[in-house]
Enzyme design. Structure first.
Site, short mmCIF file in Angstrom:
data_model
loop_
_atom_site.label_atom_id
_atom_site.label_comp_id
_atom_site.label_asym_id
_atom_site.label_seq_id
_atom_site.Cartn_x
_atom_site.Cartn_y
_atom_site.Cartn_z
N ASP A 104 39.91 165.09 82.44
CA ASP A 104 40.79 164.95 83.60
C ASP A 104 40.20 164.51 84.91
O ASP A 104 38.77 163.97 84.72
CB ASP A 104 41.25 167.11 84.36
CG ASP A 104 41.28 167.23 83.37
OD1 ASP A 104 42.04 166.75 82.62
OD2 ASP A 104 41.30 168.66 82.56
N ASP B 57 39.72 163.26 88.82
CA ASP B 57 40.09 163.05 89.99
C ASP B 57 39.61 162.93 90.63
O ASP B 57 38.90 161.74 90.66
CB ASP B 57 39.09 164.87 90.11
CG ASP B 57 39.94 166.07 89.62
OD1 ASP B 57 40.85 166.10 88.78
OD2 ASP B 57 38.77 166.84 89.39
N ASP C 161 31.21 172.91 94.50
CA ASP C 161 30.31 173.85 94.14
C ASP C 161 28.98 173.32 93.07
O ASP C 161 28.11 174.11 93.37
CB ASP C 161 30.91 174.75 92.96
CG ASP C 161 31.84 174.36 91.59
OD1 ASP C 161 31.70 172.28 91.78
OD2 ASP C 161 32.36 173.90 91.15
#
Length: 459
Positions: free
Chosen positions: A77, A79, A160
């Protein structure tokens, strides 16, 4: 997999760790001193990056894809982070749409691939006049809305974990590290950015992400990050069940299910995802149920490694099976037939579980069929065995049966019979069916009584 590429870099790298220092000088690593290459980035992600750059915006590849490349893993993925607002991104790309209310982001679609584009987010500033409008918390500390825009430095501090806070600039191909990300990747440690209790209260799902990254990467969780988790695990009860369903799929259907399960148990998180299953694991047959869960997870990991499809229905069916079996015992003792007892047990188990993790109907229907077939697999006489093999859920039910035998929940034998039956030709199958009549129980091979015809009415 080791991520020791930093030891080979010279000039800019100084050994250090986030737990030993709280302030960092941002590092900008030139193209010739890091291994990130555009060849490792999908065409769709590059189109988004260049599209933003040509329109005059900052554009960075960010997060897990960079971490995976540095660890020698294939990124999946991609981003993108930018100083363009969601509305500006949406206007720039035709096949895009703004999603989310809590965190507004833009999905840009290229065929089947979706690139997620987020705007740099600001820190929580008390002097921000728009703070009340765009930023909101529950009394527990959970973030309800967070759409205040800031700088790339602030955005890095809002992420995070340190291992997910690297930025790759498409303008000059430099790598930007604001929070010691490279150190922690090199040391294989998962470290939360900021105060752990505050950050976990903002978004309790971060606790699940810590477990998942530890399982996926083989990293260890820094004590400052991991120690508060058991005491805060109950915060998961505040998270929408649909979101937790997605997180469970990432934990158990990404190729590292067993390690994820062990992390969830060690951190005290599993009981808040599957509370009734946890009770069964702590009961008299707990050892059998855990053996079955682990066997199912190993099987799932192997199928994924072999490129075979997996369905959430199977792993969920195994996770809820201990509850169903224990409830069935009570219903059977009260005189209910097995089929009705199973149906009632399944309904209660599903109704309780969806309060914690949602289960879409398309999966719960498959789960019910797999459970119901467990009662029918032993009925093989006549043409029943052939009819059973034509059932769309036969293969899943057969695999489920093998797991039950492997965990010694039931005696072995039936699974082996079905294995041989599938391998036989027509003559061999007929022979196996005829042999059932000579066995005690005979697999349900009883002669059906012929119904007597009623006499025709006179007149």
């Amino acid at each position: 997999m080791p991520c020791k590429f930093l030891e080979r870099m010279t000039g800019w790298f100084k050994k250090g760790s986030l737990k030993n220092r709280r302030t960092f000088e941002p590092r900008v690593i030139p193209r010739d001193q890091h291994p990130i290459s555009r060849k490792q980035v999908s065409r769709a992600a590059l189109d988004v990056l260049y599209g933003l750059h040509k329109a005059g915006f900052e554009a960075y590849l960010v997060g897990g894809c960079l971490r995976d490349i540095l660890c020698g893993r294939e990124p999946k993925d991609f981003d993108v982070s930018t100083n363009a607002t969601p509305e500006q991104v949406n206007r720039l790309f035709k096949r895009s749409r703004i999603i989310g209310r809590r965190f507004q982001i833009v999905h840009v679609r290229f065929g089947r691939e979706v690139i997620e584009v987020s705007t740099f987010r600001a820190m929580n500033r008390e002097d921000n006049p728009d703070r009340d409008q765009h930023h909101a918390h529950e009394e527990t500390g959970m973030v309800l809305r967070d759409n205040t825009w800031g700088s790339i430095e602030e955005d890095a501090l809002r992420r995070d974990f340190t291992i997910n806070a690297l930025y790759y600039n498409i303008a000059d191909f430099t790598l930007h590290d604001f929070v010691g990300s490279l150190d922690d990747i090199d040391e294989q440690v998962i470290h939360l950015i900021g105060d752990p209790e505050t950050r976990f209260r903002e978004d309790p799902v971060r606790m699940l992400r810590a477990a998942r990254f530890a399982a996926k990467l083989g990293f260890h969780i820094d004590p400052a990050t991991g120690d508060p988790i058991p005491d805060l695990a109950e915060l998961l009860l505040q998270v929408p069940s649909a979101r937790l369903f997605d997180e469970v799929l990432k934990l158990f259907l990404s190729g590292h299910a067993r390690d994820s399960y062990e992390q969830l148990q060690s951190l005290g998180l599993f009981r808040f995802l599957f509370p009734e299953t946890q009770q069964a694991l702590e009961g008299e047959k707990g050892q059998i149920w855990e053996a079955m869960l682990l066997a199912a997870m190993d099987n799932t990991d192997k199928r994924l490694a072999d490129g075979k499809p997996v369905t959430p229905a199977f792993i969920y069916a195994v996770l809820l099976w201990p509850i169903i079996q224990e409830r069935m015992g009570h219903y059977l003792s009260s005189g209910l037939p097995p089929a009705q007892a199973l149906h009632k047990s399944a309904t209660r188990a599903l109704n309780t579980q969806i309060k914690h993790t949602a289960i879409p109907r398309r999966f719960s229907t498959v789960m019910r069929e797999m459970w119901e077939l467990q009662l029918r697999l032993d009925k093989r006489a006549g043409k029943r065995a052939d009819a059973m093999m034509e059932h769309p859920r036969f293969r899943a039910a057969y695999d489920f049966l093998l797991l039950r035998e492997q965990a010694e929940e039931i005696k072995p034998g039936l699974g082996d019979w079905w294995t041989r039956y599938q391998e036989q030709d027509e003559q061999g199958r007929r022979q196996m069916i005829s042999e059932l009549g000579n066995q005690p129980g005979g697999g349900g091979n009883k002669r059906r009584r012929r119904r007597r015809k009623k006499p025709a009415a006179e007149g």
